[in-house]
Design a protein around this motif. Sequence first.
Motif, PDB file in Angstrom:
ATOM      1  N   LEU A 147     -18.050   4.244   1.643  1.00 50.22           N
ATOM      2  CA  LEU A 147     -16.655   4.245   1.214  1.00 50.22           C
ATOM      3  C   LEU A 147     -16.108   2.832   1.208  1.00 50.22           C
ATOM      4  O   LEU A 147     -16.431   2.005   2.070  1.00 50.22           O
ATOM      5  N   SER A 148     -15.255   2.593   0.240  1.00 48.17           N
ATOM      6  CA  SER A 148     -14.598   1.280   0.169  1.00 48.17           C
ATOM      7  C   SER A 148     -13.459   1.216   1.169  1.00 48.17           C
ATOM      8  O   SER A 148     -13.062   2.216   1.769  1.00 48.17           O
ATOM      9  N   GLU A 149     -12.929   0.041   1.342  1.00 44.56           N
ATOM     10  CA  GLU A 149     -11.819  -0.143   2.283  1.00 44.56           C
ATOM     11  C   GLU A 149     -10.586   0.620   1.836  1.00 44.56           C
ATOM     12  O   GLU A 149      -9.846   1.176   2.649  1.00 44.56           O
ATOM     13  N   GLU A 150     -10.342   0.653   0.484  1.00 51.31           N
ATOM     14  CA  GLU A 150      -9.166   1.375  -0.009  1.00 51.31           C
ATOM     15  C   GLU A 150      -9.294   2.876   0.257  1.00 51.31           C
ATOM     16  O   GLU A 150      -8.337   3.535   0.701  1.00 51.31           O
ATOM     17  N   GLU A 151     -10.495   3.426   0.023  1.00 49.91           N
ATOM     18  CA  GLU A 151     -10.687   4.855   0.264  1.00 49.91           C
ATOM     19  C   GLU A 151     -10.588   5.186   1.744  1.00 49.91           C
ATOM     20  O   GLU A 151      -9.987   6.207   2.127  1.00 49.91           O
ATOM     21  N   GLU A 160      -6.943   5.094   2.720  1.00 49.33           N
ATOM     22  CA  GLU A 160      -6.212   6.250   2.200  1.00 49.33           C
ATOM     23  C   GLU A 160      -6.491   7.489   3.052  1.00 49.33           C
ATOM     24  O   GLU A 160      -5.561   8.238   3.411  1.00 49.33           O
ATOM     25  N   ILE A 161      -7.756   7.712   3.385  1.00 53.03           N
ATOM     26  CA  ILE A 161      -8.087   8.873   4.222  1.00 53.03           C
ATOM     27  C   ILE A 161      -7.467   8.735   5.605  1.00 53.03           C
ATOM     28  O   ILE A 161      -6.937   9.710   6.165  1.00 53.03           O
ATOM     29  N   ARG A 162      -7.475   7.534   6.163  1.00 57.09           N
ATOM     30  CA  ARG A 162      -6.886   7.326   7.483  1.00 57.09           C
ATOM     31  C   ARG A 162      -5.393   7.598   7.459  1.00 57.09           C
ATOM     32  O   ARG A 162      -4.831   8.196   8.382  1.00 57.09           O
ATOM     33  N   SER A 163      -4.711   7.183   6.405  1.00 57.72           N
ATOM     34  CA  SER A 163      -3.271   7.415   6.310  1.00 57.72           C
ATOM     35  C   SER A 163      -2.965   8.903   6.180  1.00 57.72           C
ATOM     36  O   SER A 163      -2.045   9.417   6.824  1.00 57.72           O
TER      37      SER A 163
END
Length: 550
Positions: free
Chosen positions: A380-384, A387-390
């Motif tokens: 997973l990329s940092e953006e993904e 997003e999942i963490r948020s």
Amino acid sequence: MLSKVRRMTSDPSFQRSLPTIMAVTVIVVGLVFYLFMQEPKRTTLYASLPEAEKARVVEALMNSGVDVVLDPTTGDVLVPTSDYHSAKISLAAQGLPASVPDGYAAIGDIPMGSSRSIEAVRLKQSQEIELARSVGEIDGVVAARVHLAIPEKSVFARNAVPPTASVFVQMNSGRTLSSQQVDAIIHLVSSSVSGMAKNDVTVVDQFGNLLSRPVDDPSSLLSDSQLEHRIKLESIYRARIISLVSPLVGAGNVTAQVNLDIDYTRSEMTEEMVDPEGNALRSEQRSLDITSELAAKGIPGGVSNRPPSQAELQAQTEKEAAGSGSQTRSSNEVRNYEVSRKISTTMKPSNRIERIQAAVLVREAEFINPETGLAETRPLSEEETAEIRSLVSDAIGIQADRGDSLTVSSAAFVSAIEGVQKPWYELDFAVTIMKQLMTLLVMGVVVLGVIRPLISRIMVPAAIGKPGEAMVNLDDEIDLDTVEIGEGESLEDIKAKLKPKKQAISAEMLDTANTYDDKVAIIRMIVSDEAGRVSNVFKAMMKRDMDALN
């Protein structure tokens, strides 16, 4: 008789068939012995019956044709499992057993004039039987016994001893009592006896395991309800995470675990606040005291000690009031004020979440490498990940200031579960094949080693010999040292020399044969050697018979 037996045993046919007869006899005797040794599976029909009642039950079952026995250890009545219900129905039709424990119905059998101790024991016994019957109705319980220890009542409260109870339960094979069922038994017994606490009830199973383990400090341990509440909350949070992230990464591509630290301590705080500015006059009280003191006057003597008259007293008082006598005055004033105050009670919740620890694992995305043509994974990329963490933080309420933590990572999942690889000889089909091969091997050994020799001995005809002896070796043995081969002899000539010469068979040998089988064998050999002569004899006999008929 002995000669007949000796003649029969010396018969070669009997001797040839004797091993077969013995083998069949041994097998039949072994099967009969095995069937007689097999006992049917038995179960307990009635337990704890009086001896007289037990004798009537056993006699009735024997008359009914039931194979009934008594347990040599406990004395219980045992019957085959297949006859259990039919035996009970047969006994019930005869009104047996008549002394089955029936609880409170036995109270009416207490004889008149019994002492209080005997009445108390009978009452306690009836109560134990009723409680045991109630416990025995629980699913999985085969039998139950209850023992009550009820002390004598004392007139002094400090000398009073609480009653106690112990419960013995026998479970079905492979069944155990759950904690809820054990608590139910404890509540049932403690509620049925006056003054009995739950901690005074002990439950034991047939293996000697103590099922009722009272905790030493209940306030320091999680109860079952609290543990169930924590597991339920963790399951709810985990389901929220999976249902929220699955649409993004696909079903089955995410897994999550949540750990909750919950404080079940219950606290209560009471606070009283006083307002110094807010006061009001509640009550007021005033008092004034005035005291006058007169100076001593007069001439000592009898006349001065005479009590004065009323007129003299009144004149004297007016004179003293106008004179210069001393006076005392006191004043007292009391005021009560009401002060404003506020009392507040705060009770903290007993299931407050102290900390949340969550971990989310996502399957790495798979793609086909155009250069190699192989399937590869991409993390997973940092953006993904952000997003999942948020999304997960908002879904389960992660608070950084409270010390909560959330971990989101990706990894390649194993597509197939790899189990333990067994060797080929431990696999089920290999074991089955080996068992079948072993069976075939045993059968082959029995057939080739036992049955075939017996059949060969029975079917092969005997040779000519002396009476009572086995007749074998009809052909003469050829001594190879005596065979001479000349020059120019063909292969056929050599075979003719090596061919064994048969012994001359004559009709006189029939007189030496002592059994019918030997005579038949001699006739067969004569026919095989002199086939032409035998055919001529039969032709002459047939011609003679035809001439006689004509």
